[in-house]
Motif scaffolding. Structure first.
Motif, PDB file in Angstrom:
ATOM      1  N   ILE A 345       0.833  -1.204   0.000  1.00 31.89           N
ATOM      2  CA  ILE A 345       0.000   0.000   0.000  1.00 31.89           C
ATOM      3  C   ILE A 345       0.862   1.247   0.000  1.00 31.89           C
ATOM      4  CG2 ILE A 345      -1.740   1.299   1.284  1.00 31.89           C
ATOM      5  CD1 ILE A 345      -2.731  -1.446   2.369  1.00 31.89           C
ATOM      6  N   ARG A 346       1.910   1.268   0.834  1.00 31.17           N
ATOM      7  CA  ARG A 346       2.807   2.436   0.888  1.00 31.17           C
ATOM      8  C   ARG A 346       3.480   2.686  -0.458  1.00 31.17           C
ATOM      9  NH1 ARG A 346       4.197   0.136   5.887  1.00 31.17           N
ATOM     10  NH2 ARG A 346       3.262   1.308   7.607  1.00 31.17           N
ATOM     11  N   GLN A 347       3.795   1.636  -1.158  1.00 33.05           N
ATOM     12  CA  GLN A 347       4.462   1.785  -2.446  1.00 33.05           C
ATOM     13  C   GLN A 347       3.531   2.338  -3.514  1.00 33.05           C
ATOM     14  OE1 GLN A 347       5.834  -2.227  -3.106  1.00 33.05           O
ATOM     15  NE2 GLN A 347       7.806  -1.887  -2.080  1.00 33.05           N
ATOM     16  N   GLN A 348       2.266   1.928  -3.493  1.00 27.67           N
ATOM     17  CA  GLN A 348       1.342   2.261  -4.581  1.00 27.67           C
ATOM     18  C   GLN A 348       0.524   3.526  -4.353  1.00 27.67           C
ATOM     19  OE1 GLN A 348       1.634   0.703  -7.378  1.00 27.67           O
ATOM     20  NE2 GLN A 348       3.105  -0.719  -6.482  1.00 27.67           N
ATOM     21  N   LEU A 349       0.187   3.845  -3.101  1.00 31.26           N
ATOM     22  CA  LEU A 349      -0.702   4.972  -2.830  1.00 31.26           C
ATOM     23  C   LEU A 349      -0.187   6.301  -3.393  1.00 31.26           C
ATOM     24  CD1 LEU A 349      -3.334   5.904  -1.516  1.00 31.26           C
ATOM     25  CD2 LEU A 349      -2.092   6.112   0.661  1.00 31.26           C
ATOM     26  N   PRO A 350       1.103   6.628  -3.245  1.00 32.55           N
ATOM     27  CA  PRO A 350       1.580   7.917  -3.765  1.00 32.55           C
ATOM     28  C   PRO A 350       1.506   8.034  -5.287  1.00 32.55           C
ATOM     29  CG  PRO A 350       3.127   7.002  -2.165  1.00 32.55           C
ATOM     30  CD  PRO A 350       2.169   5.906  -2.507  1.00 32.55           C
ATOM     31  N   ALA A 351       1.395   6.911  -5.971  1.00 32.26           N
ATOM     32  CA  ALA A 351       1.367   6.937  -7.440  1.00 32.26           C
ATOM     33  C   ALA A 351      -0.032   7.169  -8.000  1.00 32.26           C
ATOM     34  CB  ALA A 351       1.921   5.624  -7.988  1.00 32.26           C
ATOM     35  N   VAL A 352      -1.052   7.142  -7.148  1.00 32.41           N
ATOM     36  CA  VAL A 352      -2.435   7.254  -7.624  1.00 32.41           C
ATOM     37  C   VAL A 352      -2.741   8.691  -8.054  1.00 32.41           C
ATOM     38  CG1 VAL A 352      -4.858   7.051  -6.995  1.00 32.41           C
ATOM     39  CG2 VAL A 352      -3.217   5.338  -6.189  1.00 32.41           C
TER      40      VAL A 352
END
Length: 512
Positions: A345-352
């Motif tokens: 989740i930490r890896q993907q959330l900022p990319a949204v």
């Protein structure tokens, strides 16, 4: 994909929907197609007479090869066809549509999201995380886009937040055929009121918030009806996540408790919130960083079931707005329940990124422009308040309008939000439908109860946006609210091409 007359009779009888069926000499036993659109009828079609139905549609369906129709009463135009008369055609269509497409909902882990504001942002947060975690096997049904598979043609613009039941199950079936294992979908109050999701059960339901909206002709007659329809998500989900800071929380929580044990209800709130109940939330979050481009929150679990998801820690969100922190936490919990780890989740959330949501444009000689879909009191007030808090000494200019023929209550809400926070308002057309956009703008203006706000009415939306940007000075903030990346305007029953708010702003920047 097929449906037999025997299946139809069984399903309708089990749900107490069947009134009667006539007996035609050549009664069909199988159907190869189902539709409610007479233009799509081919031989061996089961045709549904629903909504604002005209008998001429049935004549067209018959001429094109329909062999039976489902309706709430007989039509003379259907003479010679098998007629299946039901007490509620929308409910019947949802049940039979699911059966025709072989119950695709049973092959997907479905997360449904409802709320007055934040549905789309939360859906994109959840989809971004879960699509990465499932290696591209998560579908999305949102107000903006529908994604049913990995191919470019399987990603397209939505025409409704929640599509009609036949379209919904068709797209679910395509998602299953494309290898999708999860689905994130927004669920509107109208979807429940009009039985588009009748009989559909969600593995996980998210209730974000509730405030007056969609109240007026052609929608919800009262707020109580609006709330009741929203609560149907709680009654039709195996597990639910509820924002404990929402208005009417006691009623919403009670509705969930009436259908689910406590271990299936997850509550979240901002740290030190004033919440009108004694039950402990499962998750709290605190803001650790915030600016006009991003924020960071720290999440802490407070219950055994919350701790089991192992989601505690810090998360970065690259979409500004403190209200988006709540949306992000809902998506974090949902992703954890769907199998994603805190690390993933930490890896993907900022990319949204969410198309048309808090898109920021820096101008060289004028103010900073924010384009957002905010279209009611709750969303516009949250957006304007956040920007004002970040830049309290700068002038705030707003361009907005409101849709025609629906959401009548939004107009007073938009006026109220502008009066409470903005300095300048340029009121313009949104999707006027059959109404006069100037009359809609005047109605919004009548609710701006603040003489310090400068108000203009400019009917053409592109002209209004251009004037707002040119009027602004460096350091000031321009908010273009309502349509985001929507590339059409609804005018007199037609979808008229429109450049989109984002494109207009982008082109203005190119000219300088």
């Amino acid at each position: 994909m097929a449906l037999t007359m025997s299946q139809i009779m069984t399903l309708l009888s089990e749900h107490n929907l069947l009134i009667e069926k006539n007996n035609e000499p050549n009664e069909p036993t199988n159907f190869a197609h189902v539709t409610y659109d007479s233009r799509q009828v081919v031989p061996q079609t089961l045709f549904f007479c629903k909504g604002n139905f005209q008998a001429a549609y049935l004549t067209q369906a018959k001429n094109q090869g329909a062999t039976a129709y489902v309706a709430e009463h007989y039509y003379q135009e259907g003479t010679g066809l098998t007629a299946i008369i039901v007490s509620n055609v929308q409910q019947a269509m949802a049940l039979l549509g699911a059966a025709f497409y072989d119950f695709p909902q049973n092959k997907l882990f479905i997360t449904g999201i409802t709320g007055t504001k934040g549905k789309t942002t939360t859906a994109y947060f959840a989809h971004g995380i879960q699509n990465a975690q499932t290696e591209g096997k998560t579908a999305l049904f949102s107000t903006i886009d529908r994604i049913v598979g990995p191919k470019p043609e399987q990603q397209f613009k939505s025409n409704l937040t929640t599509p009609e039941s036949l379209d919904l199950f068709h797209d679910m079936a395509e998602a299953v055929a494309s290898g999708m294992t999860q689905l994130i979908m927004e669920v509107s109050s109208q979807a429940f009121k009009k039985n588009r999701v009748y009989g559909l059960k969600y593995d996980l339901g998210i209730f974000l918030n509730i405030s007056p909206d969609h109240i007026g002709r052609n929608e919800h007659p009262t707020f109580a009806d609006y709330l009741y329809c929203k609560e149907q998500l709680l009654r039709n989900s195996k597990n639910v996540i509820i924002n404990a800071e929402t208005d009417h929380f006691d009623e919403i929580y009670s509705a969930a408790q009436g259908f689910l044990p406590e271990e299936n209800i997850y509550l979240y709130a901002r740290e030190n919130s004033l919440i009108s109940f004694e039950t402990q939330v499962d998750f709290e979050f605190a803001e650790t960083r915030q600016d006009l481009s991003a924020s960071e929150i720290n999440v802490h679990s407070y219950s055994d079931k919350g701790e089991q998801l192992q989601l505690d820690g810090t998360y970065e969100i690259d979409i500004p707005g403190d209200y988006n922190q709540q949306n992000a936490l809902a998506a974090i919990i949902a992703a954890g329940m769907a199998g994603a780890s805190a690390t993933e989740i930490r890896q993907q959330l900022p990319a949204v990124r969410v198309p048309g949501r808090m898109e920021v444009f820096q101008t060289e000689h004028h103010g900073t422009v924010y384009v957002d879909y905010a279209h009611n009191y709750a969303s516009l007030k949250s957006l304007l308040s956040f920007l004002h808090q970040q830049e309290p000494d700068e002038k705030l200019l707003v361009v907005t309008g409101s849709a025609g023929d629906k959401g009548i209550s939004r107009r007073s809400g938009l006026g109220q939000a502008i009066g409470e926070v903005a300095d300048v308002a340029i009121l313009t057309a949104d999707d006027p439908a059959t109404e006069d956009p100037i009359a809609i703008a005047q109605e919004i203006a009548s609710h701006i109860n603040n003489d310090q706000v400068t108000v203009q009415i400019v009917a053409d939306r592109k002209t209004a946006i251009t004037q707002a940007v040119q009027l602004s000075q460096p350091g000031e903030i321009v908010v273009v609210a309502g349509k985001g990346r929507d590339a059409t305007q609804k005018i007199q029953g037609q979808d008229v091409p429109y450049e989109s708010d984002v494109k207009i702003v982008e082109d203005l920047l190119k000219e300088r």
